[in-house]
Scaffold this motif. Structure first.
Motif, PDB file in Angstrom:
ATOM      1  N   ILE A  58       0.839  -1.201   0.000  1.00 35.68           N
ATOM      2  CA  ILE A  58       0.000   0.000   0.000  1.00 35.68           C
ATOM      3  C   ILE A  58       0.873   1.250   0.000  1.00 35.68           C
ATOM      4  O   ILE A  58       0.646   2.193  -0.771  1.00 35.68           O
ATOM      5  N   GLU A  59       1.888   1.257   0.873  1.00 34.31           N
ATOM      6  CA  GLU A  59       2.759   2.421   0.975  1.00 34.31           C
ATOM      7  C   GLU A  59       3.507   2.681  -0.325  1.00 34.31           C
ATOM      8  O   GLU A  59       3.597   3.815  -0.794  1.00 34.31           O
ATOM      9  N   VAL A  60       4.051   1.623  -0.912  1.00 34.90           N
ATOM     10  CA  VAL A  60       4.770   1.765  -2.184  1.00 34.90           C
ATOM     11  C   VAL A  60       3.842   2.307  -3.260  1.00 34.90           C
ATOM     12  O   VAL A  60       4.215   3.183  -4.052  1.00 34.90           O
ATOM     13  N   GLY A  61       2.618   1.781  -3.314  1.00 36.29           N
ATOM     14  CA  GLY A  61       1.661   2.264  -4.305  1.00 36.29           C
ATOM     15  C   GLY A  61       1.364   3.746  -4.143  1.00 36.29           C
ATOM     16  O   GLY A  61       1.306   4.494  -5.128  1.00 36.29           O
ATOM     17  N   LEU A  62       1.177   4.179  -2.894  1.00 36.17           N
ATOM     18  CA  LEU A  62       0.929   5.594  -2.631  1.00 36.17           C
ATOM     19  C   LEU A  62       2.103   6.456  -3.078  1.00 36.17           C
ATOM     20  O   LEU A  62       1.936   7.482  -3.740  1.00 36.17           O
ATOM     21  N   ILE A  63       3.308   6.045  -2.712  1.00 37.45           N
ATOM     22  CA  ILE A  63       4.497   6.832  -3.045  1.00 37.45           C
ATOM     23  C   ILE A  63       4.693   6.915  -4.553  1.00 37.45           C
ATOM     24  O   ILE A  63       4.925   7.996  -5.124  1.00 37.45           O
ATOM     25  N   LEU A  64       4.594   5.783  -5.230  1.00 36.52           N
ATOM     26  CA  LEU A  64       4.851   5.761  -6.671  1.00 36.52           C
ATOM     27  C   LEU A  64       3.826   6.590  -7.438  1.00 36.52           C
ATOM     28  O   LEU A  64       4.183   7.311  -8.378  1.00 36.52           O
ATOM     29  N   THR A  65       2.544   6.501  -7.046  1.00 34.35           N
ATOM     30  CA  THR A  65       1.528   7.279  -7.759  1.00 34.35           C
ATOM     31  C   THR A  65       1.723   8.768  -7.533  1.00 34.35           C
ATOM     32  O   THR A  65       1.560   9.578  -8.471  1.00 34.35           O
ATOM     33  N   LEU A  66       2.074   9.168  -6.318  1.00 36.71           N
ATOM     34  CA  LEU A  66       2.305  10.584  -6.044  1.00 36.71           C
ATOM     35  C   LEU A  66       3.563  11.078  -6.758  1.00 36.71           C
ATOM     36  O   LEU A  66       3.591  12.211  -7.257  1.00 36.71           O
ATOM     37  N   MET A  67       4.603  10.258  -6.815  1.00 38.80           N
ATOM     38  CA  MET A  67       5.830  10.661  -7.502  1.00 38.80           C
ATOM     39  C   MET A  67       5.596  10.810  -9.001  1.00 38.80           C
ATOM     40  O   MET A  67       6.133  11.733  -9.624  1.00 38.80           O
ATOM     41  N   GLN A  68       4.818   9.925  -9.575  1.00 34.13           N
ATOM     42  CA  GLN A  68       4.548  10.011 -11.007  1.00 34.13           C
ATOM     43  C   GLN A  68       3.701  11.230 -11.355  1.00 34.13           C
ATOM     44  O   GLN A  68       3.825  11.798 -12.442  1.00 34.13           O
ATOM     45  N   ALA A  69       2.842  11.640 -10.421  1.00 33.38           N
ATOM     46  CA  ALA A  69       1.979  12.787 -10.678  1.00 33.38           C
ATOM     47  C   ALA A  69       2.770  14.091 -10.757  1.00 33.38           C
ATOM     48  O   ALA A  69       2.547  14.910 -11.654  1.00 33.38           O
TER      49      ALA A  69
ATOM     50  N   VAL B 145      -5.366  -2.489  -5.041  1.00 29.26           N
ATOM     51  CA  VAL B 145      -5.579  -1.749  -6.295  1.00 29.26           C
ATOM     52  C   VAL B 145      -6.403  -0.496  -6.028  1.00 29.26           C
ATOM     53  O   VAL B 145      -6.099   0.594  -6.532  1.00 29.26           O
ATOM     54  N   ALA B 146      -7.451  -0.624  -5.219  1.00 25.70           N
ATOM     55  CA  ALA B 146      -8.315   0.520  -4.915  1.00 25.70           C
ATOM     56  C   ALA B 146      -7.548   1.615  -4.194  1.00 25.70           C
ATOM     57  O   ALA B 146      -7.725   2.808  -4.488  1.00 25.70           O
ATOM     58  N   VAL B 147      -6.680   1.237  -3.262  1.00 22.41           N
ATOM     59  CA  VAL B 147      -5.899   2.231  -2.520  1.00 22.41           C
ATOM     60  C   VAL B 147      -5.003   3.032  -3.466  1.00 22.41           C
ATOM     61  O   VAL B 147      -4.912   4.263  -3.368  1.00 22.41           O
ATOM     62  N   VAL B 148      -4.334   2.339  -4.377  1.00 20.68           N
ATOM     63  CA  VAL B 148      -3.429   3.019  -5.301  1.00 20.68           C
ATOM     64  C   VAL B 148      -4.191   3.984  -6.207  1.00 20.68           C
ATOM     65  O   VAL B 148      -3.774   5.130  -6.424  1.00 20.68           O
ATOM     66  N   VAL B 149      -5.324   3.538  -6.740  1.00 25.71           N
ATOM     67  CA  VAL B 149      -6.117   4.385  -7.645  1.00 25.71           C
ATOM     68  C   VAL B 149      -6.651   5.613  -6.904  1.00 25.71           C
ATOM     69  O   VAL B 149      -6.571   6.744  -7.409  1.00 25.71           O
ATOM     70  N   LEU B 150      -7.189   5.409  -5.719  1.00 23.43           N
ATOM     71  CA  LEU B 150      -7.740   6.534  -4.946  1.00 23.43           C
ATOM     72  C   LEU B 150      -6.644   7.512  -4.539  1.00 23.43           C
ATOM     73  O   LEU B 150      -6.855   8.736  -4.563  1.00 23.43           O
ATOM     74  N   ALA B 151      -5.490   6.990  -4.156  1.00 27.14           N
ATOM     75  CA  ALA B 151      -4.393   7.869  -3.760  1.00 27.14           C
ATOM     76  C   ALA B 151      -3.935   8.743  -4.917  1.00 27.14           C
ATOM     77  O   ALA B 151      -3.631   9.926  -4.736  1.00 27.14           O
ATOM     78  N   LYS B 152      -3.882   8.164  -6.096  1.00 25.65           N
ATOM     79  CA  LYS B 152      -3.470   8.937  -7.271  1.00 25.65           C
ATOM     80  C   LYS B 152      -4.440  10.082  -7.541  1.00 25.65           C
ATOM     81  O   LYS B 152      -4.036  11.205  -7.870  1.00 25.65           O
TER      82      LYS B 152
ATOM     83  N   LEU C 266      -6.398  11.507  -5.311  1.00 20.93           N
ATOM     84  CA  LEU C 266      -6.430  12.440  -4.189  1.00 20.93           C
ATOM     85  C   LEU C 266      -5.150  13.266  -4.057  1.00 20.93           C
ATOM     86  O   LEU C 266      -5.129  14.252  -3.320  1.00 20.93           O
ATOM     87  N   SER C 267      -4.091  12.863  -4.745  1.00 22.75           N
ATOM     88  CA  SER C 267      -2.798  13.535  -4.574  1.00 22.75           C
ATOM     89  C   SER C 267      -2.849  15.036  -4.834  1.00 22.75           C
ATOM     90  O   SER C 267      -2.258  15.810  -4.064  1.00 22.75           O
ATOM     91  N   PRO C 268      -3.535  15.529  -5.883  1.00 21.58           N
ATOM     92  CA  PRO C 268      -3.587  16.985  -6.065  1.00 21.58           C
ATOM     93  C   PRO C 268      -4.295  17.696  -4.911  1.00 21.58           C
ATOM     94  O   PRO C 268      -3.901  18.793  -4.508  1.00 21.58           O
ATOM     95  N   VAL C 269      -5.328  17.073  -4.346  1.00 19.22           N
ATOM     96  CA  VAL C 269      -6.071  17.675  -3.232  1.00 19.22           C
ATOM     97  C   VAL C 269      -5.194  17.754  -1.993  1.00 19.22           C
ATOM     98  O   VAL C 269      -5.161  18.774  -1.291  1.00 19.22           O
ATOM     99  N   ILE C 270      -4.457  16.669  -1.708  1.00 20.53           N
ATOM    100  CA  ILE C 270      -3.573  16.646  -0.541  1.00 20.53           C
ATOM    101  C   ILE C 270      -2.488  17.711  -0.673  1.00 20.53           C
ATOM    102  O   ILE C 270      -2.205  18.459   0.268  1.00 20.53           O
ATOM    103  N   ALA C 271      -1.867  17.780  -1.858  1.00 21.27           N
ATOM    104  CA  ALA C 271      -0.798  18.755  -2.080  1.00 21.27           C
ATOM    105  C   ALA C 271      -1.323  20.182  -1.930  1.00 21.27           C
ATOM    106  O   ALA C 271      -0.668  21.037  -1.327  1.00 21.27           O
ATOM    107  N   ALA C 272      -2.499  20.444  -2.473  1.00 20.73           N
ATOM    108  CA  ALA C 272      -3.079  21.791  -2.380  1.00 20.73           C
ATOM    109  C   ALA C 272      -3.410  22.152  -0.934  1.00 20.73           C
ATOM    110  O   ALA C 272      -3.184  23.285  -0.500  1.00 20.73           O
ATOM    111  N   ALA C 273      -3.934  21.195  -0.168  1.00 18.29           N
ATOM    112  CA  ALA C 273      -4.288  21.456   1.227  1.00 18.29           C
ATOM    113  C   ALA C 273      -3.049  21.757   2.059  1.00 18.29           C
ATOM    114  O   ALA C 273      -3.053  22.674   2.889  1.00 18.29           O
ATOM    115  N   LEU C 274      -1.972  21.010   1.848  1.00 19.04           N
ATOM    116  CA  LEU C 274      -0.734  21.252   2.589  1.00 19.04           C
ATOM    117  C   LEU C 274      -0.126  22.609   2.220  1.00 19.04           C
ATOM    118  O   LEU C 274       0.378  23.336   3.075  1.00 19.04           O
ATOM    119  N   ALA C 275      -0.186  22.932   0.921  1.00 17.49           N
ATOM    120  CA  ALA C 275       0.354  24.221   0.487  1.00 17.49           C
ATOM    121  C   ALA C 275      -0.446  25.379   1.071  1.00 17.49           C
ATOM    122  O   ALA C 275       0.117  26.390   1.507  1.00 17.49           O
TER     123      ALA C 275
END
Length: 355
Positions: free
Chosen positions: A69-80, A220-227, A229-238
Motif C-alpha cells: 500500500i505504501e509503495v503504491g501511494l508513493i509511486l503514484t504521487l511521484m509520477q503525478a 488496487v483501490a488504494v493506489v487508484v484513490l491515492a493517485k 487524491l494527490s492533487p487535493v492533498i498537495a493543495a491542502a498542505l500548500a
C-alpha cells in the motif's frame, strides 16, 4: 464455499468506487472515506491469511500488505509531480520508521507493561531484526549525504542501483531467516489465555483464498484513490503552509494505523513477541521494498530522487535506534521504555511541523 460477510462486500464496493473515481471522480470526502475503509479492509484480510499460515509468516504477510500500500501511494504521487515529490520516498520511509520504532513500539510497551507490569520476548530474533533495520536505515537515509559522485543528498544512478539491490537482498535474507532457517527465534515463548481469538480455529482454505483476492482488490483501490487524491492533498498542505515532510507523515500514519492497532492489541494480550514482530517487520519491509521500488522508478523514468536526511532528522534517527537497542537489550520491558519511545515520537512530530 466461503460465506460472504460485510468485510467481504466492502472491498468489492470500494474497488468499483475507485474505478468510478478514476473515470468520473468522487467527492473528496467520499474518496477519503473509501480510501480509509480500503486500508482497514486490506489489513483485515491480510490478518485472515496470517491466521491461516501462522507465525511468523502471519506478521510477514501483514508487513508486506502494508508495504505494498505504501509503495503504491508513493509511486503514484511521484509520477503525478516528479519534481515536487523528489524527497517523498525519503520523508515517507523516515516517517514510517519513526512511527513504528517510537509510536507503535512505544504504545505496545506502555500498554503491555501497564497491564502486565513486565513483558518478555526472545532477544535473538528481535536483536537480529533491529540490527538489520539499523543497516538499512543508515545505508539508505544517511549515507547519501556523504557520497561524492553527485552533489547533494543523492545517489548516482550506479550507486542507487547498488543500494536498491543491497536493500532487497538484505530484506530477503532476513525474511528467509525469520520464516525458514531460524523461525523459532521469532516465535512467542508460550501461549496466552487472555485473548480467546488466538486459539480460534484457522480459516478454511476457501476463506483464505477469498481473502487473498479481496486483499488484492483493496490494494488496487488504494493506489487508484491515492493517485486521484494527490492533487487535493498537495493543495491542502500548500494552503496550510505545512512543510513538505508532513506529506510523508500523513502517508505513513495512514497505512500503518491498522497494523499499529493490531500490534497494540497483541501487546495488551501479553503477546509482545508478536507485537515486536509486527512493528520491526513492517519497518524492515518499508525500507527493503520501498527503496528498491522507487529506485527502479527513478532510474527507468529519469526522475529525481532525494534520499539523504537533513542533520536534525539524522540525529533523531540515530537517537531512536540507540534507545531501541537499549530497550530491547535484555528481553524484558517496562512502562519506562514505552514512555521514552513515545516522547521521542512527540519530539519528531513537533520538529516536523516546527522545524
Amino acid at each position: 464455499m466461503a460465506k460472504l460477510r460485510t468485510a467481504d462486500i466492502l472491498p468489492v464496493l470500494g474497488f468499483f468506487l475507485a474505478l468510478v473515481s478514476a473515470s468520473a471522480g468522487l467527492p473528496t470526502l467520499v474518496a477519503v472515506g473509501v480510501l480509509g475503509v480500503m486500508v482497514v479492509s486490506a489489513v483485515h484480510h491480510a490478518e485472515v491469511i496470517a491466521h491461516r499460515v501462522g507465525e511468523p509468516f502471519g506478521t510477514l504477510v501483514l508487513a508486506l500488505a502494508v508495504t505494498i500500500i505504501e509503495v503504491g501511494l508513493i509511486l503514484t504521487l511521484m509520477q503525478a509531480e516528479p519534481e515536487k515529490t523528489a524527497a517523498l520516498a525519503r520523508d515517507t520511509v523516515f516517517a514510517a520508521v519513526m512511527v513504528i520504532v517510537n509510536l507503535i513500539m512505544g504504545l505496545c510497551l506502555l500498554v503491555g507493561a501497564a497491564r502486565h507490569r513486565e513483558q518478555r520476548f526472545q532477544r535473538t530474533g528481535i536483536g537480529a531484526a533491529l540490527a538489520t533495520l539499523t543497516v538499512l536505515t543508515v545505508v539508505t537515509l544517511v549515507l547519501p549525504n556523504y557520497t561524492s559522485s553527485v552533489p547533494g543528498p543523492r545517489y548516482s544512478t550506479t550507486q542507487l542501483a547498488f543500494v536498491a539491490a543491497v536493500s532487497l537482498l538484505l530484506y530477503a535474507t532476513f525474511a528467509l531467516v525469520q520464516t525458514v532457517r531460524h523461525r523459532d527465534y521469532f516465535l512467542p515463548e508460550g501461549d496466552d489465555e487472555d485473548e480467546p481469538e488466538i486459539h480460534a480455529d484457522p480459516p478454511t482454505a476457501a476463506r483464505s483464498w477469498l481473502s487473498l483476492g479481496l486483499l488484492l482488490a483493496c490494494l488496487v483501490a488504494v493506489v487508484v484513490l491515492a493517485k486521484n487524491l494527490s492533487p487535493v492533498i498537495a493543495a491542502a498542505l500548500a494552503a496550510a503552509g505545512a512543510p513538505a515532510a508532513v506529506l510523508g507523515v500523513i502517508i505513513a500514519a495512514l497505512v500503518l494505523s491498522p497494523e499499529g492497532l493490531a500490534a497494540v492489541r497483541a501487546a495488551r494480550a501479553n503477546r509482545l513477541q508478536t507485537s515486536l514482530n509486527l512493528a520491526l517487520g513492517s519497518a524492515l519491509a518499508t525500507i527493503g521494498l520501498t527503496i528498491p521500488a522507487v529506485a527502479v522508478l527513478s532510474i527507468a523514468g529519469d526522475m529525481p530522487l532525494v534520499l539523504g536526511l537533513d542533520p536534525k532528522s539524522s540525529v533523531l534517527l540515530f537517537l531512536s535506534l540507540i534507545v531501541a537497542s537499549q530497550t530491547l537489550a535484555n528481553g524484558r520491558t517496562t512502562v519506562l521504555q514505552g514512555v521514552m519511545h513515545l516522547i521521542l515520537f512527540a519530539i519528531y512530530l513537533f520538529t516536523t511541523f516546527v522545524p
